[in-house]
Enzyme design. Structure first.
Site, PDB file in Angstrom:
ATOM      1  N   MET A 159       0.843  -1.204   0.000  1.00  0.00           N
ATOM      2  CA  MET A 159       0.000   0.000   0.000  1.00  0.00           C
ATOM      3  C   MET A 159       0.881   1.257   0.000  1.00  0.00           C
ATOM      4  O   MET A 159       0.410   2.355   0.310  1.00  0.00           O
ATOM      5  CB  MET A 159      -0.929   0.005   1.209  1.00  0.00           C
ATOM      6  CG  MET A 159      -1.915  -1.163   1.165  1.00  0.00           C
ATOM      7  SD  MET A 159      -3.454  -0.825   2.017  1.00  0.00           S
ATOM      8  CE  MET A 159      -2.891  -0.507   3.663  1.00  0.00           C
ATOM      9  N   GLY A 160       2.145   1.110  -0.371  1.00  0.00           N
ATOM     10  CA  GLY A 160       3.022   2.270  -0.507  1.00  0.00           C
ATOM     11  C   GLY A 160       3.544   2.785   0.818  1.00  0.00           C
ATOM     12  O   GLY A 160       3.446   2.124   1.850  1.00  0.00           O
ATOM     13  N   GLU A 204      11.869  -0.245   5.085  1.00  0.00           N
ATOM     14  CA  GLU A 204      12.795  -1.382   4.960  1.00  0.00           C
ATOM     15  C   GLU A 204      12.088  -2.742   4.983  1.00  0.00           C
ATOM     16  O   GLU A 204      12.615  -3.727   4.467  1.00  0.00           O
ATOM     17  CB  GLU A 204      13.863  -1.319   6.062  1.00  0.00           C
ATOM     18  CG  GLU A 204      14.863  -0.184   5.874  1.00  0.00           C
ATOM     19  CD  GLU A 204      15.542  -0.229   4.512  1.00  0.00           C
ATOM     20  OE1 GLU A 204      16.036  -1.299   4.126  1.00  0.00           O
ATOM     21  OE2 GLU A 204      15.559   0.807   3.823  1.00  0.00           O
ATOM     22  N   HIS A 222       9.153  -3.394   3.461  1.00  0.00           N
ATOM     23  CA  HIS A 222       8.804  -3.607   2.052  1.00  0.00           C
ATOM     24  C   HIS A 222      10.069  -3.910   1.230  1.00  0.00           C
ATOM     25  O   HIS A 222      10.061  -4.771   0.343  1.00  0.00           O
ATOM     26  CB  HIS A 222       8.139  -2.361   1.461  1.00  0.00           C
ATOM     27  CG  HIS A 222       6.884  -1.921   2.161  1.00  0.00           C
ATOM     28  ND1 HIS A 222       6.819  -0.789   2.933  1.00  0.00           N
ATOM     29  CD2 HIS A 222       5.647  -2.469   2.196  1.00  0.00           C
ATOM     30  CE1 HIS A 222       5.595  -0.648   3.408  1.00  0.00           C
ATOM     31  NE2 HIS A 222       4.863  -1.650   2.985  1.00  0.00           N
ATOM     32  N   GLN A 260     -10.262  -2.584   1.656  1.00  0.00           N
ATOM     33  CA  GLN A 260      -9.860  -3.296   2.869  1.00  0.00           C
ATOM     34  C   GLN A 260      -9.914  -2.428   4.127  1.00  0.00           C
ATOM     35  O   GLN A 260      -9.523  -2.871   5.196  1.00  0.00           O
ATOM     36  CB  GLN A 260      -8.481  -3.935   2.687  1.00  0.00           C
ATOM     37  CG  GLN A 260      -7.326  -2.975   2.615  1.00  0.00           C
ATOM     38  CD  GLN A 260      -6.054  -3.692   2.184  1.00  0.00           C
ATOM     39  OE1 GLN A 260      -5.935  -4.187   1.060  1.00  0.00           O
ATOM     40  NE2 GLN A 260      -5.081  -3.793   3.080  1.00  0.00           N
ATOM     41  N   GLY A 294       4.914 -10.195   3.829  1.00  0.00           N
ATOM     42  CA  GLY A 294       5.641 -10.163   5.094  1.00  0.00           C
ATOM     43  C   GLY A 294       4.925 -10.951   6.175  1.00  0.00           C
ATOM     44  O   GLY A 294       3.696 -10.973   6.238  1.00  0.00           O
ATOM     45  N   GLN A 297      -2.823 -12.287   7.286  1.00  0.00           N
ATOM     46  CA  GLN A 297      -2.948 -12.027   5.845  1.00  0.00           C
ATOM     47  C   GLN A 297      -2.186 -13.081   5.045  1.00  0.00           C
ATOM     48  O   GLN A 297      -2.694 -13.613   4.053  1.00  0.00           O
ATOM     49  CB  GLN A 297      -2.418 -10.627   5.539  1.00  0.00           C
ATOM     50  CG  GLN A 297      -2.261 -10.322   4.066  1.00  0.00           C
ATOM     51  CD  GLN A 297      -1.858  -8.889   3.838  1.00  0.00           C
ATOM     52  OE1 GLN A 297      -2.694  -7.993   3.881  1.00  0.00           O
ATOM     53  NE2 GLN A 297      -0.583  -8.643   3.606  1.00  0.00           N
ATOM     54  N   SER A 355       4.078   1.352   8.054  1.00  0.00           N
ATOM     55  CA  SER A 355       3.738   2.691   7.554  1.00  0.00           C
ATOM     56  C   SER A 355       2.948   3.452   8.612  1.00  0.00           C
ATOM     57  O   SER A 355       2.997   4.679   8.681  1.00  0.00           O
ATOM     58  CB  SER A 355       2.917   2.580   6.277  1.00  0.00           C
ATOM     59  OG  SER A 355       3.562   1.733   5.348  1.00  0.00           O
ATOM     60  N   ARG A 356       2.203   2.726   9.444  1.00  0.00           N
ATOM     61  CA  ARG A 356       1.368   3.385  10.460  1.00  0.00           C
ATOM     62  C   ARG A 356       2.188   3.911  11.645  1.00  0.00           C
ATOM     63  O   ARG A 356       1.648   4.671  12.458  1.00  0.00           O
ATOM     64  CB  ARG A 356       0.272   2.440  10.957  1.00  0.00           C
ATOM     65  CG  ARG A 356      -0.807   2.181   9.916  1.00  0.00           C
ATOM     66  CD  ARG A 356      -2.037   1.488  10.503  1.00  0.00           C
ATOM     67  NE  ARG A 356      -3.164   1.506   9.583  1.00  0.00           N
ATOM     68  CZ  ARG A 356      -3.513   0.510   8.761  1.00  0.00           C
ATOM     69  NH1 ARG A 356      -2.801  -0.601   8.732  1.00  0.00           N
ATOM     70  NH2 ARG A 356      -4.553   0.631   7.969  1.00  0.00           N
TER      71      ARG A 356
HETATM   72  P1  AMP Z   1       1.467  -2.817   3.509  1.00  0.00           P
HETATM   73  O1  AMP Z   1       2.017  -1.790   2.584  1.00  0.00           O
HETATM   74  O2  AMP Z   1       1.514  -2.420   4.947  1.00  0.00           O
HETATM   75  O3  AMP Z   1       0.137  -3.373   3.069  1.00  0.00           O
HETATM   76  O4  AMP Z   1       2.466  -4.052   3.434  1.00  0.00           O
HETATM   77  C1  AMP Z   1       2.814  -4.633   2.198  1.00  0.00           C
HETATM   78  C2  AMP Z   1       3.610  -5.886   2.451  1.00  0.00           C
HETATM   79  O5  AMP Z   1       4.789  -5.560   3.192  1.00  0.00           O
HETATM   80  C3  AMP Z   1       2.832  -6.917   3.298  1.00  0.00           C
HETATM   81  O6  AMP Z   1       3.105  -8.216   2.789  1.00  0.00           O
HETATM   82  C4  AMP Z   1       3.422  -6.735   4.656  1.00  0.00           C
HETATM   83  O7  AMP Z   1       3.359  -7.894   5.459  1.00  0.00           O
HETATM   84  C5  AMP Z   1       4.860  -6.389   4.336  1.00  0.00           C
HETATM   85  N1  AMP Z   1       5.475  -5.695   5.461  1.00  0.00           N
HETATM   86  C6  AMP Z   1       5.027  -4.555   6.066  1.00  0.00           C
HETATM   87  N2  AMP Z   1       5.811  -4.248   7.124  1.00  0.00           N
HETATM   88  C7  AMP Z   1       6.760  -5.223   7.193  1.00  0.00           C
HETATM   89  C8  AMP Z   1       7.855  -5.475   8.080  1.00  0.00           C
HETATM   90  N3  AMP Z   1       8.129  -4.689   9.116  1.00  0.00           N
HETATM   91  N4  AMP Z   1       8.608  -6.566   7.844  1.00  0.00           N
HETATM   92  C9  AMP Z   1       8.337  -7.397   6.806  1.00  0.00           C
HETATM   93  N5  AMP Z   1       7.329  -7.217   5.939  1.00  0.00           N
HETATM   94  C10 AMP Z   1       6.545  -6.144   6.130  1.00  0.00           C
END
Ligand code: AMP
Length: 282
Positions: free
Chosen positions: A30-31, A35, A37, A61, A147, A153, A186-187
């Site tokens: 989701m951008g 690190e 990502h 979502q 991740g 998920q 990101s949050r």
């Molecule tokens: P998001 O942008 O938050 O939807 O995350 C996109 C992908 O990045 C998802 O598969 C997450 O599980 C993964 N991700 C987000 N944060 C982390 C992290 N700290 N370590 C590993 N993978 C991550």
């Protein structure tokens, strides 16, 4: 590295690569990339000839009271990160490109989505399954990278791919953390300085629980209550859940007699954060 906004452009690019016999990895995001990502992109780049990163804040979502409007966005920063890590294409669509007028088909799942985050986020996994299915159909990758940070998920997507005979590999990647232990997210940008400090109770309680497992505790109630007790020492923290579930089915278990996931969701102020460990990684 190219940024495209339409389904047709993605398909054209992937078709060209396929003509050359190249393999393709997909990293759905989701951008507002960090690190965590980047570690998924690195893994995809190391295992595939080309890597596509989708960068799309998926409205479907988010629940009606959630943070869709305020979710952080920065495509220039994301483009620099994807380029630096060797990604080849960013798919950055508008919501109208993904959900045209009259959109009315969904991918939904029972059982696995009715625990953990599914309880406090009732529409979340339907949105995730639908958008991820669309991304798989648009890119048709050999493998997709997720991740373990979002452990439920990952389990839901593995299950969906199996149930619906989707023809790709799902790769789960380790959680990337800040130096002090906080899982990157990101949050995290929502947190004030005081909340950022308070948020350490999540990773501390994960460490506490995984140490107990490492030292041979198998009684889930004992692990859960030790973790809850620790989180409750922090006045800014409010527990959504602390649970131990079967790693494949996401159903709660009383004893660690099979591969399990210990997952937590905790509000720090208004920000809901998640963290977890899989017993197989302890
Ligand atoms: P998001 O942008 O938050 O939807 O995350 C996109 C992908 O990045 C998802 O598969 C997450 O599980 C993964 N991700 C987000 N944060 C982390 C992290 N700290 N370590 C590993 N993978 C991550």
């Amino acid at each position: 590295m190219k940024i495209v906004t339409t389904v047709q452009e993605v398909r054209q690019q992937v078709a060209e690569w396929r003509k050359q016999g190249l393999t393709v990895g997909l990293v759905p995001t989701m951008g507002y990339l960090h690190e965590g990502h980047a570690s998924l992109i690195d893994r995809s780049v190391s295992e595939n000839d080309r890597t596509v990163v989708s960068d799309f804040v998926n409205p479907m979502q988010f629940g009606p009271t959630e943070d869709l409007q305020t979710y952080p966005r920065d495509i220039d920063h994301d483009a620099a990160l994807v380029e630096a890590h060797g990604g080849d294409l960013i798919f950055h669509p508008e919501p109208s490109e993904m959900y045209h007028e009259g959109f009315s088909s969904f991918v939904d799942m029972t059982v696995l989505t009715q625990e953990l985050c599914g309880l406090s986020r009732p529409v979340h996994f339907r949105g995730v399954c639908t958008v991820v299915t669309k991304l798989f159909n648009i890119v048709q990758p050999d493998a997709a990278y997720f991740g373990k940070k979002d452990a439920q998920q990952l389990a839901v997507i593995r299950h969906m791919v199996d149930d619906l005979n989707m023809n790709l590999r799902i790769v789960g990647c380790p959680i990337v953390r800040e130096a002090d232990g906080l899982a990157k997210s990101s949050r995290n940008t929502y947190l004030s300085a005081e909340e950022r400090q308070a948020a350490l109770v999540l990773s501390q309680s994960i460490r506490l629980g995984s140490d107990m497992v490492h030292n041979g505790t198998t009684d889930c109630a004992a692990i859960i209550s030790a973790m809850q007790e620790h989180i409750n020492t922090q006045p800014l923290a409010k527990i959504d859940y602390v649970k131990i579930v079967d790693a494949a089915t996401m159903q709660p278990i009383p004893t660690l007699d099979r591969p399990a996931l210990c997952a937590i969701a905790v509000y720090i102020g208004k920000t809901r954060l998640i963290d977890n460990f899989f017993t197989e990684d302890v």
